[in-house]
Design a protein around this motif. Sequence first.
Motif, PDB file in Angstrom:
ATOM      1  N   PHE A 447       0.838  -1.201   0.000  1.00  0.00           N
ATOM      2  CA  PHE A 447       0.000   0.000   0.000  1.00  0.00           C
ATOM      3  C   PHE A 447       0.871   1.248   0.000  1.00  0.00           C
ATOM      4  O   PHE A 447       2.064   1.215   0.313  1.00  0.00           O
ATOM      5  N   ARG A 448       0.238   2.356  -0.365  1.00  0.00           N
ATOM      6  CA  ARG A 448       0.841   3.670  -0.190  1.00  0.00           C
ATOM      7  C   ARG A 448      -0.255   4.626   0.261  1.00  0.00           C
ATOM      8  O   ARG A 448      -1.425   4.445  -0.071  1.00  0.00           O
ATOM      9  N   MET A 449       0.118   5.646   1.034  1.00  0.00           N
ATOM     10  CA  MET A 449      -0.864   6.608   1.536  1.00  0.00           C
ATOM     11  C   MET A 449      -1.215   7.621   0.454  1.00  0.00           C
ATOM     12  O   MET A 449      -0.340   8.159  -0.233  1.00  0.00           O
ATOM     13  N   ASN A 450      -2.517   7.836   0.281  1.00  0.00           N
ATOM     14  CA  ASN A 450      -3.017   8.899  -0.576  1.00  0.00           C
ATOM     15  C   ASN A 450      -3.249  10.120   0.311  1.00  0.00           C
ATOM     16  O   ASN A 450      -4.150  10.120   1.156  1.00  0.00           O
ATOM     17  N   LYS A 451      -2.447  11.154   0.152  1.00  0.00           N
ATOM     18  CA  LYS A 451      -2.494  12.293   1.077  1.00  0.00           C
ATOM     19  C   LYS A 451      -3.800  13.065   0.972  1.00  0.00           C
ATOM     20  O   LYS A 451      -4.273  13.618   1.950  1.00  0.00           O
ATOM     21  N   GLU A 457      -3.966   3.516  -0.392  1.00  0.00           N
ATOM     22  CA  GLU A 457      -4.302   2.815  -1.640  1.00  0.00           C
ATOM     23  C   GLU A 457      -3.687   1.424  -1.530  1.00  0.00           C
ATOM     24  O   GLU A 457      -2.469   1.289  -1.398  1.00  0.00           O
ATOM     25  N   ILE A 458      -4.513   0.406  -1.581  1.00  0.00           N
ATOM     26  CA  ILE A 458      -4.053  -0.953  -1.295  1.00  0.00           C
ATOM     27  C   ILE A 458      -4.031  -1.777  -2.577  1.00  0.00           C
ATOM     28  O   ILE A 458      -4.995  -1.779  -3.344  1.00  0.00           O
ATOM     29  N   TYR A 459      -2.921  -2.474  -2.792  1.00  0.00           N
ATOM     30  CA  TYR A 459      -2.731  -3.283  -3.995  1.00  0.00           C
ATOM     31  C   TYR A 459      -2.600  -4.745  -3.580  1.00  0.00           C
ATOM     32  O   TYR A 459      -1.624  -5.140  -2.949  1.00  0.00           O
ATOM     33  N   THR A 460      -3.611  -5.522  -3.912  1.00  0.00           N
ATOM     34  CA  THR A 460      -3.626  -6.938  -3.545  1.00  0.00           C
ATOM     35  C   THR A 460      -3.043  -7.777  -4.669  1.00  0.00           C
ATOM     36  O   THR A 460      -2.808  -7.291  -5.792  1.00  0.00           O
ATOM     37  N   MET A 505      14.397   0.840  -1.975  1.00  0.00           N
ATOM     38  CA  MET A 505      14.003   1.089  -3.363  1.00  0.00           C
ATOM     39  C   MET A 505      12.564   0.642  -3.542  1.00  0.00           C
ATOM     40  O   MET A 505      12.097  -0.289  -2.881  1.00  0.00           O
ATOM     41  N   THR A 506      11.837   1.277  -4.439  1.00  0.00           N
ATOM     42  CA  THR A 506      10.492   0.841  -4.814  1.00  0.00           C
ATOM     43  C   THR A 506      10.274   1.070  -6.295  1.00  0.00           C
ATOM     44  O   THR A 506      10.746   2.065  -6.863  1.00  0.00           O
ATOM     45  N   GLY A 507       9.571   0.133  -6.925  1.00  0.00           N
ATOM     46  CA  GLY A 507       9.246   0.248  -8.336  1.00  0.00           C
ATOM     47  C   GLY A 507       7.971  -0.522  -8.645  1.00  0.00           C
ATOM     48  O   GLY A 507       7.404  -1.188  -7.762  1.00  0.00           O
ATOM     49  N   PRO A 508       7.490  -0.468  -9.881  1.00  0.00           N
ATOM     50  CA  PRO A 508       6.273  -1.197 -10.255  1.00  0.00           C
ATOM     51  C   PRO A 508       6.476  -2.707 -10.123  1.00  0.00           C
ATOM     52  O   PRO A 508       7.490  -3.256 -10.568  1.00  0.00           O
ATOM     53  N   SER A 509       5.501  -3.371  -9.488  1.00  0.00           N
ATOM     54  CA  SER A 509       5.592  -4.807  -9.236  1.00  0.00           C
ATOM     55  C   SER A 509       4.465  -5.539  -9.950  1.00  0.00           C
ATOM     56  O   SER A 509       3.295  -5.171  -9.811  1.00  0.00           O
ATOM     57  N   SER A 514       1.247  -3.104  -8.749  1.00  0.00           N
ATOM     58  CA  SER A 514       1.358  -1.866  -7.964  1.00  0.00           C
ATOM     59  C   SER A 514       2.331  -0.909  -8.626  1.00  0.00           C
ATOM     60  O   SER A 514       3.317  -1.330  -9.252  1.00  0.00           O
ATOM     61  N   PRO A 515       2.082   0.385  -8.505  1.00  0.00           N
ATOM     62  CA  PRO A 515       3.029   1.371  -9.035  1.00  0.00           C
ATOM     63  C   PRO A 515       4.191   1.553  -8.071  1.00  0.00           C
ATOM     64  O   PRO A 515       4.240   0.930  -7.000  1.00  0.00           O
ATOM     65  N   GLN A 516       5.113   2.417  -8.439  1.00  0.00           N
ATOM     66  CA  GLN A 516       6.153   2.852  -7.510  1.00  0.00           C
ATOM     67  C   GLN A 516       5.460   3.446  -6.284  1.00  0.00           C
ATOM     68  O   GLN A 516       4.561   4.278  -6.413  1.00  0.00           O
ATOM     69  N   LEU A 517       5.832   3.033  -5.066  1.00  0.00           N
ATOM     70  CA  LEU A 517       5.074   3.397  -3.866  1.00  0.00           C
ATOM     71  C   LEU A 517       5.449   4.752  -3.272  1.00  0.00           C
ATOM     72  O   LEU A 517       4.740   5.258  -2.407  1.00  0.00           O
ATOM     73  N   CYS A 518       6.556   5.330  -3.733  1.00  0.00           N
ATOM     74  CA  CYS A 518       6.857   6.723  -3.376  1.00  0.00           C
ATOM     75  C   CYS A 518       7.516   7.383  -4.580  1.00  0.00           C
ATOM     76  O   CYS A 518       8.115   6.710  -5.423  1.00  0.00           O
ATOM     77  N   GLU A 519       7.394   8.693  -4.671  1.00  0.00           N
ATOM     78  CA  GLU A 519       7.769   9.411  -5.890  1.00  0.00           C
ATOM     79  C   GLU A 519       9.224   9.221  -6.275  1.00  0.00           C
ATOM     80  O   GLU A 519       9.563   9.103  -7.454  1.00  0.00           O
ATOM     81  N   GLU A 520      10.107   9.175  -5.274  1.00  0.00           N
ATOM     82  CA  GLU A 520      11.530   9.199  -5.584  1.00  0.00           C
ATOM     83  C   GLU A 520      12.111   7.848  -6.003  1.00  0.00           C
ATOM     84  O   GLU A 520      13.234   7.788  -6.476  1.00  0.00           O
ATOM     85  N   GLY A 521      11.396   6.758  -5.824  1.00  0.00           N
ATOM     86  CA  GLY A 521      11.928   5.444  -6.204  1.00  0.00           C
ATOM     87  C   GLY A 521      12.959   4.943  -5.215  1.00  0.00           C
ATOM     88  O   GLY A 521      12.727   3.991  -4.477  1.00  0.00           O
ATOM     89  N   ALA A 522      14.094   5.603  -5.168  1.00  0.00           N
ATOM     90  CA  ALA A 522      15.091   5.331  -4.127  1.00  0.00           C
ATOM     91  C   ALA A 522      14.810   6.262  -2.960  1.00  0.00           C
ATOM     92  O   ALA A 522      14.579   7.459  -3.158  1.00  0.00           O
ATOM     93  N   PHE A 523      14.810   5.729  -1.742  1.00  0.00           N
ATOM     94  CA  PHE A 523      14.419   6.551  -0.593  1.00  0.00           C
ATOM     95  C   PHE A 523      15.287   6.227   0.618  1.00  0.00           C
ATOM     96  O   PHE A 523      15.843   5.130   0.736  1.00  0.00           O
TER      97      PHE A 523
END
Length: 537
Positions: A447-451, A457-460, A505-509, A514-523
């Motif tokens: 999931f990622r938070m929708n501000k 936003e939950i991705y099963t 790191m986060t990216g599309p899975s 699911s999309p990248q879970l935060c804007e920067e990808g690397a965090f």
Amino acid sequence: MPEPAGPSPEGPLFTENTRDTRIGESHVPNLLQEIIDNKRLNRYDKVKKLIRRTDWPVCHEIRANLWKELCNTKDWSSSKRLYSDEAIEYDRINQGKKQSPQILADEGGVLNNFDLKEVGSVKLIRLLLIIERLRPEIVYAPTIYPLCSLLLHFNDDDSDCFACINYLLNTKGFIMTAPVQWAASSHTILALVKKHKAAAYVLLKRRLDTTDDSVLVKCIEDWLLWLFQYLPLPYVCRIIDCYFAEGHKFLIRSAISIVYIWSKVHKRGMEDFKGKSLQEKIDAIKKEFQDVATNISVSTSTFIATAVKIRNLQSVTIAKLQTQFEDELREEVTSRPRPIKKVRRTIFCEAFKSCLVDNDTAVELMSYMPERLQLVTPTLAYQLSQDGTSFYNFWSKVDKLDQTIIIIKSTSGAIFGAYCSSTWSERHDRKERTRSKYWGTGESYVFRMNKEMELPEIYTWVGNAPDVSSSECPQYFMSATDKSFVIGSGGCDAIRIDEELTHGMTGPSTTFNSPQLCEEGAFDIYELEVFHVTSSD
């Protein structure tokens, strides 16, 4: 008559509903027949005195009968038949379909079932739904959930529990059922503290540096949580013993006693408030009240005696104050729009407490877990800021947990995470890991938070979709080494954490689409929490 301290009782369970509430040996006299006889003769003052002075422990055999005997009137049998008939109809109509009582969605409720087993939790939900169906006049009654839970711990027959609640609802002075009544109750308690425990009231003013009662009352608005959420079970049971004999007035006595005990514990605590805002002071004092209840420093008998020793606490005075504050607050409360519930609200216990997400988000995250796991509140097992940026520390606390909720906050403020449906200790299974470095089940999600929505936003798992063959879907749920872990791979990793829990790191899975879970990808990681998720049985 305080019960001597001793080992935990190892007798039989009171009911099939309870996990560990057992009948044990006790030297405290039973007195049940004496109470019944005096009640039959309308000697209610005698009943009240017997219950106040007899300090029955939780394990005492009287608990199988005391509360229902105090509620047993000429309408008892008809209430039981009413419930039994309604339960048959309920089971026929629902046939196992999941429903959620309105009380679970009400703000400010006390959702503590005192650790009922799954069978007890299921009975509790049915009991609440039937109460709501048969008593539609109830608008807001936050005490009903903990009262039903406590009754189920000591009564296998849920029709007995219903008959007790029905008696309380039909008898003046037991259960308040409207929002304005509960809004006024904190003001009533503050006014009574001012009158009967003046030193505690003065300390509250001094600690907050204000004489405004509308500010002071904010410190005690959680009084119902003190009694039903934070106090240990032996104290709750003794309060309810007296409550069934005396009504709501004894809850007020108990709340005033907490304030009094707080004033004794914190009478010299001023230095720590220097430089704090008014809201920070209010929050700090609310936490002090919570801690006083959680770590109560007096015995059960002393606590009840403290409540009883509030002299000249007249019911007419309480009623007059309550009516006064209800009149003052009615326009505000009734004009206040009832909040639209943003969340699914399908869990049957209190949501977990996180420093990264609010209660609505916690409820939403739990509602996407399997139903069998929605009956027990997840507990915090690891927190980066407290337990350190070390995978050694991380695995020592997380490795053998059954299932986990992981919540991450990046240094840029993004909040995201996952529910992991299997234990991380599977990484040690060398035989299985030679076949695949991934494990887990399709119950997992990210999931990622929708501000803007202030919700996740939950991705099963993609294999849960009705129009796909699950066997053909990617199943890269979990993977880990001693120095890293991955959640949701395929294409990219939905979440990859390494470098001693400081970077990720986060990216599309493709596993969760699911999309990248935060804007920067690397965090970089600012905070990370892991909650232990377990089943009821």
